[in-house]
Design an enzyme around this catalytic site. Structure first.
Site, PDB file in Angstrom:
ATOM      1  N   SER A 253       0.851  -1.190   0.000  1.00 33.55           N
ATOM      2  CA  SER A 253       0.000   0.000   0.000  1.00 33.55           C
ATOM      3  C   SER A 253       0.885   1.237   0.000  1.00 33.55           C
ATOM      4  O   SER A 253       1.921   1.264   0.672  1.00 33.55           O
ATOM      5  CB  SER A 253      -0.905  -0.005   1.237  1.00 33.55           C
ATOM      6  OG  SER A 253      -1.474   1.270   1.459  1.00 33.55           O
TER       7      SER A 253
ATOM      8  N   LYS B 170       0.326  -3.314   5.346  1.00 30.53           N
ATOM      9  CA  LYS B 170      -0.663  -4.123   4.636  1.00 30.53           C
ATOM     10  C   LYS B 170      -0.020  -5.062   3.624  1.00 30.53           C
ATOM     11  O   LYS B 170       0.984  -4.730   3.003  1.00 30.53           O
ATOM     12  CB  LYS B 170      -1.669  -3.232   3.905  1.00 30.53           C
ATOM     13  CG  LYS B 170      -2.615  -2.457   4.799  1.00 30.53           C
ATOM     14  CD  LYS B 170      -3.718  -1.798   3.987  1.00 30.53           C
ATOM     15  CE  LYS B 170      -4.683  -2.824   3.442  1.00 30.53           C
ATOM     16  NZ  LYS B 170      -5.748  -2.197   2.632  1.00 30.53           N
TER      17      LYS B 170
ATOM     18  N   ARG C 192     -23.299  -6.883 -45.008  1.00 27.89           N
ATOM     19  CA  ARG C 192     -22.222  -6.457 -44.120  1.00 27.89           C
ATOM     20  C   ARG C 192     -22.771  -5.387 -43.206  1.00 27.89           C
ATOM     21  O   ARG C 192     -23.309  -4.385 -43.682  1.00 27.89           O
ATOM     22  CB  ARG C 192     -21.003  -5.936 -44.902  1.00 27.89           C
ATOM     23  CG  ARG C 192     -19.837  -5.547 -43.954  1.00 27.89           C
ATOM     24  CD  ARG C 192     -18.482  -5.526 -44.648  1.00 27.89           C
ATOM     25  NE  ARG C 192     -18.202  -6.800 -45.289  1.00 27.89           N
ATOM     26  CZ  ARG C 192     -18.085  -6.958 -46.606  1.00 27.89           C
ATOM     27  NH1 ARG C 192     -18.186  -5.930 -47.413  1.00 27.89           N
ATOM     28  NH2 ARG C 192     -17.850  -8.159 -47.117  1.00 27.89           N
TER      29      ARG C 192
ATOM     30  N   ASN D 274      -1.981  -6.743   0.662  1.00 25.65           N
ATOM     31  CA  ASN D 274      -3.281  -6.896   0.011  1.00 25.65           C
ATOM     32  C   ASN D 274      -3.316  -8.141  -0.894  1.00 25.65           C
ATOM     33  O   ASN D 274      -2.309  -8.459  -1.540  1.00 25.65           O
ATOM     34  CB  ASN D 274      -3.599  -5.662  -0.831  1.00 25.65           C
ATOM     35  CG  ASN D 274      -3.780  -4.414   0.009  1.00 25.65           C
ATOM     36  OD1 ASN D 274      -4.472  -4.441   1.022  1.00 25.65           O
ATOM     37  ND2 ASN D 274      -3.150  -3.322  -0.398  1.00 25.65           N
TER      38      ASN D 274
END
Length: 362
Positions: A254, A260, A294, A262
């Site tokens: 982080s 942290k 088309r 994650n």
């Protein structure tokens, strides 16, 4: 191919990249020349350095085949019957089949690796008790082996869909009726398809099932991937703590909270699962909006949608393979969380055995 807007995009590899599409279009034109009896190797005659100019010039005609032909005609002798009898849609549709076939092969490799990792988890934890959760709340006991077997079942289903895909060549001429090619048009189309190792087929200019089926197979993959990622994200929350992603230096950090770690692989896999259904819906919308011989915009919409859907799926597949190969299962935490549930684990063993049998027979 890196992308600041899509972290991890380089994991998708080459399939459905701009260089891959360029090479595929050259292969189609070369195969057609061979079918006409005028074999000419075009690979290398136009290179990645030409892509920006071709891309800019594509606006004038609405597709990249027209400026590609202009470059080729400048670099080939005038008597080479380049593109004779074809239309731009023939070249681009067939090139996309070549690109998606390569993508499918790459996906099958990832799916097989995921199946191997999941079989290992199922066998190792077929008797590991944990609490099952319904509507996010504690329900009854189950085993982590059964949870992993449920993941495995989704991946097996996705592999079946990818493996069943068909990749037809598109040779139809100006309006899809093979006019201008000659009496041997169907034979020439078959020769071209076989030289590219694609399936010979009648023209499908405005019958877009070959494209939508590819989209559906890719979505079945990201559905299975997202389901696994959601479980890992939930179970890796600190207050649950039953699973953890494999550690890698510098991953999961982080910018504001250095403590942290994650679960970023799961986050990015879930991102793909959330994004890809819209691209699959666009392919079906384009198919439904086809008209005449088309479409006026619907066909053009497909290219970027298929590219984004395919590359997002491939990147997520590679991320999930890494996630499953190193997933940390915290059995002691599962036991702690189970203390508050009732104690009947149910008939998990027969279900696990049957799913493992299917995996072994693939």
């Amino acid at each position: 191919m890196t992308d600041l807007f899509w972290p991890g995009a380089e994991r998708a590899g080459e399939p459905l990249s701009e260089p891959a599409l360029l090479r595929a279009m050259l292969r189609v034109e070369s195969a057609w020349l061979g079918a006409l009896g005028a074999p000419r190797e075009l690979d290398g005659l136009v290179t990645e350095a030409d892509i920006p100019a071709i891309a800019r010039a594509a606006e004038a005609g609405g597709n990249p085949v027209i400026p590609l032909l202009a470059v080729l005609r400048e670099r080939l002798p005038a008597d080479v019957p380049l593109h004779q009898g074809l239309t731009s849609q023939d070249v681009l549709d067939t090139a996309l089949m070549l690109c998606t076939r390569e993508l499918a092969g790459q996906l099958l490799g990832e799916l097989d690796a995921q199946i191997g990792a999941l079989c290992g988890l199922v066998r190792a934890h077929r008797g590991t008790p944990m609490v099952a959760r319904t509507l996010t709340q504690h329900a009854m006991p189950t085993t982590f082996g059964l949870r992993a077997a449920t993941w495995l079942r989704g991946v097996l289903d996705a592999r079946d869909r990818v493996r069943a895909l068909r990749f037809p060549a598109q040779i139809g001429g100006a309006v899809g009726n093979l006019a201008g090619i000659g009496e041997s048009a169907i034979e020439l189309a078959g020769v071209t398809a076989r030289s590219l190792k694609l399936e010979p087929a009648l023209p499908w200019h405005t019958a877009r099932a070959p494209v939508t089926r590819i989209g559906e197979a890719l979505l079945e993959c990201t559905d299975a991937f997202g389901r696994i990622a959601n479980d890992v994200l939930t179970a890796s929350r600190p207050e649950i703590g039953e699973l953890a992603e494999p550690r890698a230096e510098g991953r999961g950090g982080s910018s504001a909270m250095p403590h942290k770690v994650n679960p970023v692989l799961s986050v990015l896999v879930r991102r793909a699962a959330l994004a890809t259904p819209a691209h699959g819906a666009q392919l079906h919308l384009a198919a439904a909006e086809s008209l005449d011989e088309r479409p006026d915009g619907a066909w053009h919409l497909e290219w970027a949608s298929l590219r984004t859907l395919g590359r997002s799926t491939a990147a997520a597949a590679n991320q999930l393979t890494e996630l499953l190969s190193g997933l940390e299962v915290r059995t002691e935490r599962m036991a702690e969380n189970l203390e508050f549930a009732v104690t009947d684990p149910g008939a998990t063993e027969p279900i696990i055995t049957e799913i493992l049998r299917r995996a072994e027979e693939r």
